[in-house]
Enzyme design. Sequence first.
Site, PDB file in Angstrom:
ATOM      1  N   GLN A 138      -7.175   3.766  -2.651  1.00  0.00           N
ATOM      2  CA  GLN A 138      -7.664   3.335  -3.888  1.00  0.00           C
ATOM      3  C   GLN A 138      -8.844   2.430  -3.605  1.00  0.00           C
ATOM      4  O   GLN A 138      -9.242   2.055  -2.636  1.00  0.00           O
ATOM      5  CB  GLN A 138      -6.575   2.608  -4.630  1.00  0.00           C
ATOM      6  N   HIS A 176       3.676 -13.606 -12.121  1.00  0.00           N
ATOM      7  CA  HIS A 176       4.392 -13.597 -11.041  1.00  0.00           C
ATOM      8  C   HIS A 176       5.535 -14.368 -11.012  1.00  0.00           C
ATOM      9  O   HIS A 176       6.638 -14.031 -10.465  1.00  0.00           O
ATOM     10  CB  HIS A 176       3.506 -13.793  -9.672  1.00  0.00           C
ATOM     11  N   ASP A 187      -0.621  -7.726  -2.631  1.00  0.00           N
ATOM     12  CA  ASP A 187      -1.790  -8.966  -2.665  1.00  0.00           C
ATOM     13  C   ASP A 187      -1.269 -10.403  -2.318  1.00  0.00           C
ATOM     14  O   ASP A 187      -1.699 -11.405  -2.126  1.00  0.00           O
ATOM     15  CB  ASP A 187      -1.933  -9.334  -4.167  1.00  0.00           C
ATOM     16  N   GLU A 206       4.146  -2.307   1.256  1.00  0.00           N
ATOM     17  CA  GLU A 206       2.741  -2.003   0.577  1.00  0.00           C
ATOM     18  C   GLU A 206       2.275  -0.627   0.915  1.00  0.00           C
ATOM     19  O   GLU A 206       2.015  -0.590   2.378  1.00  0.00           O
ATOM     20  CB  GLU A 206       1.854  -3.182   0.531  1.00  0.00           C
ATOM     21  N   ASP A 245       7.449  -4.892  -7.654  1.00  0.00           N
ATOM     22  CA  ASP A 245       6.019  -5.541  -8.037  1.00  0.00           C
ATOM     23  C   ASP A 245       5.043  -4.133  -7.892  1.00  0.00           C
ATOM     24  O   ASP A 245       4.191  -4.009  -6.857  1.00  0.00           O
ATOM     25  CB  ASP A 245       5.588  -6.559  -7.179  1.00  0.00           C
TER      26      ASP A 245
END
Length: 543
Positions: free
Chosen positions: A274, A306, A328, A348, A401
């Site tokens: 991305q 969060h 992140d 991730e 998440d």
Amino acid sequence: MIEPHAPVSPGAPPWAEPAWLPVRPGTGRFLVLACVFVCAACGLVYELELVAFASYLMGDSVTQASVVLSVMVFAMGIGSLVAKRLRWHAAVGFGAIETALALVGGCSAMALYAVFAWTGGWGGIWAQGPRCLLVGFSLAIGLLVGAEVPLLMELIQRIRRQDAGGAVADLFAADYVGALVGGLAFPFLLLPFLGQLTGALLTGSVNVVAGSALVLGLFRHDLSRRARWTLLVVGLAVLGVLASAAALAGDFERAARHAVYGGDVRVALQTDVQEVVLAGGTGGRPLDLFLDGRLRVGGRDERQYHEALVHPAMSGPHARVLILGGGDGLAAREVLRYGGVERVDVVELDAGLIRLARSDPGLAALNGHALADPRVHVTTADALGRLRRAPAGRYDVVIADLPDPGITASTKLYSQEFYGLARRALAPGGRLVVHAGPVTTRPRVFWTVATTLRAAGFSTAPYRVLGQDSGFPAGPDRSAARAGTPPDWGYLLAVPGPARPRLRLTGPRASTLTPAELSADARAARRTRVPGLVVSTLAHPRY
């Protein structure tokens, strides 16, 4: 094959002799088929570039791809019909079409980006302006691409008459192979090494060179002197425009990013997954993280998001925690605030985002250097694939998440299969928490996720947290709120089995949800069972 003296069918072009060529007929046919190959590759690059830009700028990839492809295929049919009127002047017509296609297709990405960056927030009558421009480019490119093959058919027949079936087979073979090469070149060469803007401009340059070389080199005796000079001058002018735009592409992208993201843009990079943009984060300015144009982290209120995601799930055993997404490092930061945490596995997909979370001074400071903690183990993998390989009963807490459920590419991460695998990975007494999108603006999406969790064997406790009174909420996506409605984040705390999880919330903006708060459509969505990999009832986001 039909012999040269075979009768010409009614309606055929009125040339009795083969074209005079500077090369042998076999070489001439090869050059025409090579041009078909190049033109097909360029045409598919234009098509994929429009789809990619539409998905990036306007949201749901399936919707935008459907619009682009359907409009282009329709326009190609119209273009083929229009080309029938040009077949008596096939050479000059093909040269003109390739020049126009190079200019329109090559500049389409830059034009779309400019309209989105500088006029996308106008609203009013221009609210759908970028989408209208997308349809306009799809229509124009489709018309020009559709006119190519009929004219190329006439040109190859000018070299040596051939039965229609054989000519069509040769042309389509070159066309389909060229489309394959263009389809592979776009994601693996043009996009990662040149970017969308420069890649489209280079494709336009190749297009005009190939078309002009074929016409002016091979069929120049079919053109008048004036037509030859006109095609040459216009082709050179188009090349000049494309080259100038390519030279200015870097400055243009920086200006467009500042128009979209504000003047604090520090980092803008295209990873394998991305586009990642970081704005602010130094000199006391809040950090904003954008992924493919969507606000993922808003520095003014990311902590609120969060904390609401992580803390309810940590009220119980939490020695082993799995974070799906969260590259992140901000969810890991909240997990590490708890004593007794022995291991945190972060899964991730984007390795580039992980590198930024570790090395960028603004993002690393925001996540408290959580990814450097020895208890945190980061894996670059797809979340669904990682869950399939996870041992049963390994984790006390699973935190999803993930991108917003309204984005088509993320629907598999909100499916019954995904939640079934998460349930298997949970230890007895384990808990799963999911961000399910804004409740106020998209209740049907939220309750569809809740229904899918129940279908996978979970009991759920829904809750939400109100964001700031103005602006977009931070989180997996940003969605335009209805007038007068503050943005919110909706979550679902889930545990395996029939017993509903106990939910403890703190803070003035946190509250639980009940079905009575929802519209009739939302209540209907709760009763919808969504099996399989694709959550078909999810709506695409507008932001």
